[in-house]
Scaffold this motif. Sequence first.
Motif, PDB file in Angstrom:
ATOM      1  N   ILE A  33       1.007  -1.177  -0.019  1.00  0.00           N
ATOM      2  CA  ILE A  33      -0.076   0.046   0.048  1.00  0.00           C
ATOM      3  C   ILE A  33       0.899   1.171   0.186  1.00  0.00           C
ATOM      4  CG2 ILE A  33      -1.414   1.452   1.526  1.00  0.00           C
ATOM      5  CD1 ILE A  33      -3.070  -1.082   2.041  1.00  0.00           C
ATOM      6  N   VAL A  34       1.979   1.378   0.898  1.00  0.00           N
ATOM      7  CA  VAL A  34       2.642   2.306   0.774  1.00  0.00           C
ATOM      8  C   VAL A  34       3.524   2.559  -0.512  1.00  0.00           C
ATOM      9  CG1 VAL A  34       4.817   3.366   1.839  1.00  0.00           C
ATOM     10  CG2 VAL A  34       3.118   2.524   3.420  1.00  0.00           C
ATOM     11  N   ASP A  35       3.839   1.688  -1.015  1.00  0.00           N
ATOM     12  CA  ASP A  35       4.540   1.645  -2.436  1.00  0.00           C
ATOM     13  C   ASP A  35       3.588   2.353  -3.372  1.00  0.00           C
ATOM     14  OD1 ASP A  35       6.921   0.757  -1.817  1.00  0.00           O
ATOM     15  OD2 ASP A  35       6.397  -1.268  -2.908  1.00  0.00           O
ATOM     16  N   ARG A  36       2.195   1.789  -3.448  1.00  0.00           N
ATOM     17  CA  ARG A  36       1.183   2.507  -4.356  1.00  0.00           C
ATOM     18  C   ARG A  36       0.706   3.811  -3.976  1.00  0.00           C
ATOM     19  NH1 ARG A  36      -2.352  -3.083  -4.799  1.00  0.00           N
ATOM     20  NH2 ARG A  36      -0.721  -4.481  -5.489  1.00  0.00           N
ATOM     21  N   THR A  88      -0.800   6.235 -14.293  1.00  0.00           N
ATOM     22  CA  THR A  88      -0.368   5.256 -15.169  1.00  0.00           C
ATOM     23  C   THR A  88       0.772   4.413 -14.458  1.00  0.00           C
ATOM     24  OG1 THR A  88      -0.540   6.764 -17.063  1.00  0.00           O
ATOM     25  CG2 THR A  88       0.764   4.827 -17.439  1.00  0.00           C
ATOM     26  N   ALA A  89       1.754   4.787 -13.564  1.00  0.00           N
ATOM     27  CA  ALA A  89       2.673   3.959 -12.965  1.00  0.00           C
ATOM     28  C   ALA A  89       1.799   2.913 -11.945  1.00  0.00           C
ATOM     29  CB  ALA A  89       3.616   4.751 -12.163  1.00  0.00           C
ATOM     30  N   LEU A  90       0.599   3.608 -11.383  1.00  0.00           N
ATOM     31  CA  LEU A  90      -0.094   2.794 -10.462  1.00  0.00           C
ATOM     32  C   LEU A  90      -0.733   1.507 -10.950  1.00  0.00           C
ATOM     33  CD1 LEU A  90      -1.162   2.838  -7.578  1.00  0.00           C
ATOM     34  CD2 LEU A  90      -2.954   4.083  -8.274  1.00  0.00           C
ATOM     35  N   ALA A  91      -1.384   1.779 -12.156  1.00  0.00           N
ATOM     36  CA  ALA A  91      -1.910   0.764 -12.886  1.00  0.00           C
ATOM     37  C   ALA A  91      -0.371  -0.284 -13.217  1.00  0.00           C
ATOM     38  CB  ALA A  91      -2.488   1.134 -14.179  1.00  0.00           C
ATOM     39  N   GLY A  92       0.522   0.176 -13.611  1.00  0.00           N
ATOM     40  CA  GLY A  92       1.742  -0.842 -13.729  1.00  0.00           C
ATOM     41  C   GLY A  92       1.742  -1.682 -12.719  1.00  0.00           C
ATOM     42  N   VAL A  93       2.024  -1.074 -11.468  1.00  0.00           N
ATOM     43  CA  VAL A  93       2.466  -1.916 -10.485  1.00  0.00           C
ATOM     44  C   VAL A  93       1.257  -2.857  -9.985  1.00  0.00           C
ATOM     45  CG1 VAL A  93       2.695  -1.542  -7.617  1.00  0.00           C
ATOM     46  CG2 VAL A  93       3.747   0.072  -9.480  1.00  0.00           C
ATOM     47  N   MET A 129      -7.064 -15.181 -10.238  1.00  0.00           N
ATOM     48  CA  MET A 129      -8.130 -14.794 -10.284  1.00  0.00           C
ATOM     49  C   MET A 129      -8.140 -13.102 -10.299  1.00  0.00           C
ATOM     50  SD  MET A 129      -9.994 -16.845  -7.098  1.00  0.00           S
ATOM     51  CE  MET A 129     -10.726 -15.261  -6.366  1.00  0.00           C
ATOM     52  N   LEU A 130      -7.216 -12.332  -9.686  1.00  0.00           N
ATOM     53  CA  LEU A 130      -6.935 -11.086  -9.764  1.00  0.00           C
ATOM     54  C   LEU A 130      -6.362 -10.985 -11.184  1.00  0.00           C
ATOM     55  CD1 LEU A 130      -5.637  -9.968  -6.313  1.00  0.00           C
ATOM     56  CD2 LEU A 130      -8.057 -10.008  -7.390  1.00  0.00           C
ATOM     57  N   ILE A 131      -5.397 -11.914 -11.794  1.00  0.00           N
ATOM     58  CA  ILE A 131      -4.730 -11.613 -13.252  1.00  0.00           C
ATOM     59  C   ILE A 131      -5.882 -11.715 -14.211  1.00  0.00           C
ATOM     60  CG2 ILE A 131      -3.463 -12.887 -14.675  1.00  0.00           C
ATOM     61  CD1 ILE A 131      -1.606 -13.686 -12.066  1.00  0.00           C
ATOM     62  N   SER A 132      -6.748 -12.849 -14.124  1.00  0.00           N
ATOM     63  CA  SER A 132      -8.102 -12.924 -14.713  1.00  0.00           C
ATOM     64  C   SER A 132      -8.872 -11.436 -15.004  1.00  0.00           C
ATOM     65  CB  SER A 132      -8.856 -14.243 -14.580  1.00  0.00           C
ATOM     66  OG  SER A 132      -7.951 -15.192 -14.541  1.00  0.00           O
ATOM     67  N   LEU A 133      -8.972 -10.934 -13.562  1.00  0.00           N
ATOM     68  CA  LEU A 133      -9.703  -9.863 -13.777  1.00  0.00           C
ATOM     69  C   LEU A 133      -9.157  -8.732 -14.197  1.00  0.00           C
ATOM     70  CD1 LEU A 133     -12.130  -8.318 -12.217  1.00  0.00           C
ATOM     71  CD2 LEU A 133     -10.655  -8.039 -10.388  1.00  0.00           C
ATOM     72  N   ASN A 134      -7.824  -8.485 -14.181  1.00  0.00           N
ATOM     73  CA  ASN A 134      -7.040  -7.639 -14.883  1.00  0.00           C
ATOM     74  C   ASN A 134      -7.217  -7.804 -16.549  1.00  0.00           C
ATOM     75  OD1 ASN A 134      -6.230  -6.122 -12.791  1.00  0.00           O
ATOM     76  ND2 ASN A 134      -4.283  -7.040 -12.486  1.00  0.00           N
ATOM     77  N   ALA A 135      -7.045  -9.011 -16.967  1.00  0.00           N
ATOM     78  CA  ALA A 135      -7.105  -9.461 -18.333  1.00  0.00           C
ATOM     79  C   ALA A 135      -8.425  -9.094 -18.825  1.00  0.00           C
ATOM     80  CB  ALA A 135      -6.568 -10.844 -18.614  1.00  0.00           C
ATOM     81  N   MET A 136      -9.442  -9.475 -18.286  1.00  0.00           N
ATOM     82  CA  MET A 136     -10.671  -9.002 -18.724  1.00  0.00           C
ATOM     83  C   MET A 136     -11.054  -7.564 -18.988  1.00  0.00           C
ATOM     84  SD  MET A 136     -11.921 -11.977 -19.808  1.00  0.00           S
ATOM     85  CE  MET A 136     -13.828 -11.919 -19.828  1.00  0.00           C
ATOM     86  N   ASN A 181      -8.799  -0.362 -10.225  1.00  0.00           N
ATOM     87  CA  ASN A 181      -8.715  -1.794  -9.557  1.00  0.00           C
ATOM     88  C   ASN A 181      -7.454  -1.932  -8.702  1.00  0.00           C
ATOM     89  OD1 ASN A 181      -9.691  -4.510  -9.064  1.00  0.00           O
ATOM     90  ND2 ASN A 181      -8.125  -5.102 -10.505  1.00  0.00           N
ATOM     91  N   THR A 182      -6.489  -1.304  -8.930  1.00  0.00           N
ATOM     92  CA  THR A 182      -5.373  -1.480  -8.065  1.00  0.00           C
ATOM     93  C   THR A 182      -5.488  -0.882  -6.654  1.00  0.00           C
ATOM     94  OG1 THR A 182      -3.646  -1.406  -9.962  1.00  0.00           O
ATOM     95  CG2 THR A 182      -2.751  -0.666  -7.953  1.00  0.00           C
TER      96      THR A 182
END
Length: 447
Positions: free
Chosen positions: A33-36, A48-53, A253-260, A277-278
Amino acid sequence: MTTRLDSDDIRGLVLGLALPSMVAQFVSVLYSIVDRMYIGNIAVIGETALAGVGVCGPILTMISAFSSLIGIGGGPLVSIRLGQQREKDAEDIVSDCFIFLSVISVLVMGLSFIMKDRLLWWFGASETVFPYADEYMTWYLTGTIFALMSTGMNQFIICQGYSGTAMRSVLLGAILNIVLDPIFIFVLGMNVKGAAIATVLSQLASCIYVLGFLFGPKSRLRIHVRKPSFKNFRNVCSLGMTPFLIIAFDNVMLISLNAMITKYGGGAEGDMLLSCNTILQSFMLIITMPLGGITGGTQTILGYNYGARRPDKIRLAQRYIMGLGFIFCLIMFIFAQTVPEIFIRIFTRDEAYISLTREITKVYTLGVLLLPFQYAITDGFTGMGVFKYAFALSAWRKVVYFACVFLIPPILGVKDIFLCEPASDIIGPIVSIAVYMTLGQKLLRRL
């Protein structure tokens, strides 16, 4: 040897182990959370960087699942051996798990570097966010050994009843991360790379603290470098496979959520939803990690009394564990449904992002009140070594989630994809409660 786990004060024992573990897990959430939080507030590139993380998050958590394979796999076995008064066997398991985790950490780090770029593309990185995801993940992976070792071996401090020591190891890393993040990100101008380096250094500090305790004289069960037992490795992996797969599936599940989201959201809308979503997943960590601390930190009570054949203490402990978890989730549910923007504004000041994240947070947390029963039952079965029940119940919840992730966007639209979580959080626990009241009670009557 008499131990505090022999206490008849089950309520006090549950609170004494659950609360420090809960605090430790809450503090550990601060790593991500602190990183984000700081990354989201970087000028110009923040969202944009937050989406990457965010794309990196599930992948890195999946890597950390290997610490659960050994730590949570070995912890209940140690508790059961202590309950059986087989202290030498318990110490051998701790020593062997140190060797197992050392080897696995090196292998996982090497494979992760090889697969890094491909994983990021597969798991939802767009061309816009890929450079930030790649930079963060590259530097973070250098600390793989520290991350897995500190988290995995910390379980063997908890299972001895030293929950306060385990909590301090996590506090050390989290506080250091909070201090170092702004220095590396803003003062030194390292941006995303700086956040990753600060996290690695923090994990190194936690790792040194954990191993220093387990090798030192204060630990009841000390690490001794020895030729590991294949039998212990097999038993640890048999039990640890359940939490490993649970964590792995959670992240798939989270990866699938991001992909969809990327597939059905398109370019700009998709990247915006990924950023939101992040933030959402960061909020969910504040719920699930401390809840997991309550149910995971008390596994040693269940394992010890299972080994000592005391079913009444197991039942009483489970009631207190579920009650404590419910109180915590009730507080978080009220917060999520009323003022989630207080949390969201930590990450972004863009009103469009705040509004959208508030909307999806209220939907995503609709089933939170049933989560303590799901966690207490599955972690309880794991703590007693009954991994087949724990895995089946967790797998069922994942099946519901996956079905919703893939069916909702083409039918209802991409924004309604966040209904997948409440659907699984309601259907999953209902089945788990039914199994616990039937097969679980039958199991305890056999003791």
